[in-house]
Design an enzyme around this catalytic site. Structure first.
Site, PDB file in Angstrom:
ATOM      1  N   HIS A 109       1.964   0.370 -13.484  1.00 11.96           N
ATOM      2  CA  HIS A 109       2.735  -0.858 -13.722  1.00 11.96           C
ATOM      3  C   HIS A 109       4.216  -0.535 -13.553  1.00 11.96           C
ATOM      4  O   HIS A 109       4.681   0.491 -14.056  1.00 11.96           O
ATOM      5  CB  HIS A 109       2.451  -1.369 -15.142  1.00 11.96           C
ATOM      6  N   GLY A 152       0.798  -1.227   0.000  1.00 14.44           N
ATOM      7  CA  GLY A 152       0.000   0.000   0.000  1.00 14.44           C
ATOM      8  C   GLY A 152       0.826   1.270   0.000  1.00 14.44           C
ATOM      9  O   GLY A 152       0.317   2.328   0.345  1.00 14.44           O
TER      10      GLY A 152
HETATM   11  C1  GAR Z   1       3.742  -1.271  -7.367  1.00 14.78           C
HETATM   12  O1  GAR Z   1       5.100  -1.240  -7.677  1.00 14.78           O
HETATM   13  C2  GAR Z   1       2.908  -1.394  -8.624  1.00 14.78           C
HETATM   14  O2  GAR Z   1       3.500  -0.810  -9.746  1.00 14.78           O
HETATM   15  C3  GAR Z   1       2.859  -2.890  -8.778  1.00 14.78           C
HETATM   16  O3  GAR Z   1       2.664  -3.383  -7.484  1.00 14.78           O
HETATM   17  C4  GAR Z   1       3.376  -2.534  -6.577  1.00 14.78           C
HETATM   18  C5  GAR Z   1       2.495  -2.245  -5.384  1.00 14.78           C
HETATM   19  O4  GAR Z   1       3.244  -1.625  -4.384  1.00 14.78           O
HETATM   20  N1  GAR Z   1       1.783  -3.272  -9.662  1.00 14.78           N
HETATM   21  C6  GAR Z   1       1.899  -4.251 -10.545  1.00 14.78           C
HETATM   22  O5  GAR Z   1       2.892  -4.958 -10.612  1.00 14.78           O
HETATM   23  C7  GAR Z   1       0.682  -4.447 -11.453  1.00 14.78           C
HETATM   24  N2  GAR Z   1       0.967  -5.369 -12.506  1.00 14.78           N
HETATM   25  P1  GAR Z   1       2.527  -0.928  -3.148  1.00 14.78           P
HETATM   26  O6  GAR Z   1       1.549  -1.934  -2.556  1.00 14.78           O
HETATM   27  O7  GAR Z   1       3.645  -0.603  -2.196  1.00 14.78           O
HETATM   28  O8  GAR Z   1       1.822   0.306  -3.660  1.00 14.78           O
END
Ligand code: GAR
Length: 187
Positions: free
Chosen positions: A103, A12
């Site tokens: 992404h 998050g």
């Molecule tokens: C982020 O880096 C986002 O770009 C990635 O998940 C992470 C979530 O981090 N999303 C993907 O890989 C979608 N294909 P967070 O929970 O710390 O925001």
């Protein structure tokens, strides 16, 4: 004031960056957080920030009930921030042009099913790419395929591990995602 709904399943950190950003600009409010993981870090953030949250499963995600529930918040945007399930057509049709995703790579490279988080960074490092970055894009029926709104780049350094690359990518995300949202919300 605009209302936005965040869909997230992980730590998050992007949700937190968006919440913090709009606390200072006052232009939008995170009205609801939707997650498929009861124990996810993002739920702790929702609790701490007193933001309502809803935990869904794959069936709920496709149900009319969720659409109705979301509409009650009158969201200007549905913001995916580390939400890994495919968004069903029912949601895309209910909120046309109003669902965006982030992404952690330069799409169309390293996108598609199964490409998330460290899977992406491992692939970038394995290919010996010298740069990576982030892509903010509209969501359509296919994974990581909608029109691109913004990309930002960073170097891949010699000696990078998936963790060090992920940290650099997260910095880009935390800076650009709130600002891209603000831009899309307009005046
Ligand atoms: C982020 O880096 C986002 O770009 C990635 O998940 C992470 C979530 O981090 N999303 C993907 O890989 C979608 N294909 P967070 O929970 O710390 O925001």
């Amino acid at each position: 004031m605009h209302s936005i709904v965040i869909f997230a399943s992980g730590r998050g950190s992007n949700a937190a960056a968006i919440i913090e950003y709009f606390k200072t600009t006052g232009k939008a409010k995170v009205a609801l957080i939707v997650s498929n993981k009861p124990g996810a870090g993002v739920i702790g953030i929702a609790e701490q920030e007193h933001i309502p949250f809803v935990i869904i499963d794959k069936n709920t995600l496709a149900e009319v009930l969720l659409v109705e529930q979301l509409k009650e918040y009158r969201p200007s945007l549905l913001v995916l921030a580390g939400f890994l399930w495919k968004i069903p057509e029912s949601l895309i049709q209910a909120f046309p042009g109003r669902i965006i995703n982030i992404h952690p790579a330069l799409l169309p490279a390293y996108g598609g099913k199964g490409m998330y988080g460290h899977n992406v960074h491992n692939a970038v490092l394995g290919a010996k790419d010298t740069e990576s970055g982030i892509t903010i894009h509209y969501v359509n029926e296919a994974y990581d395929d909608g029109n691109i709104i913004l990309q930002a780049r960073c170097a891949v350094n010699t000696g990078d591990t998936p963790d060090t690359l992920a940290d650099r990518i997260h910095k880009l995300e935390h800076y650009y995602y709130p600002r891209a949202i603000e831009f899309l919300l307009g005046e």
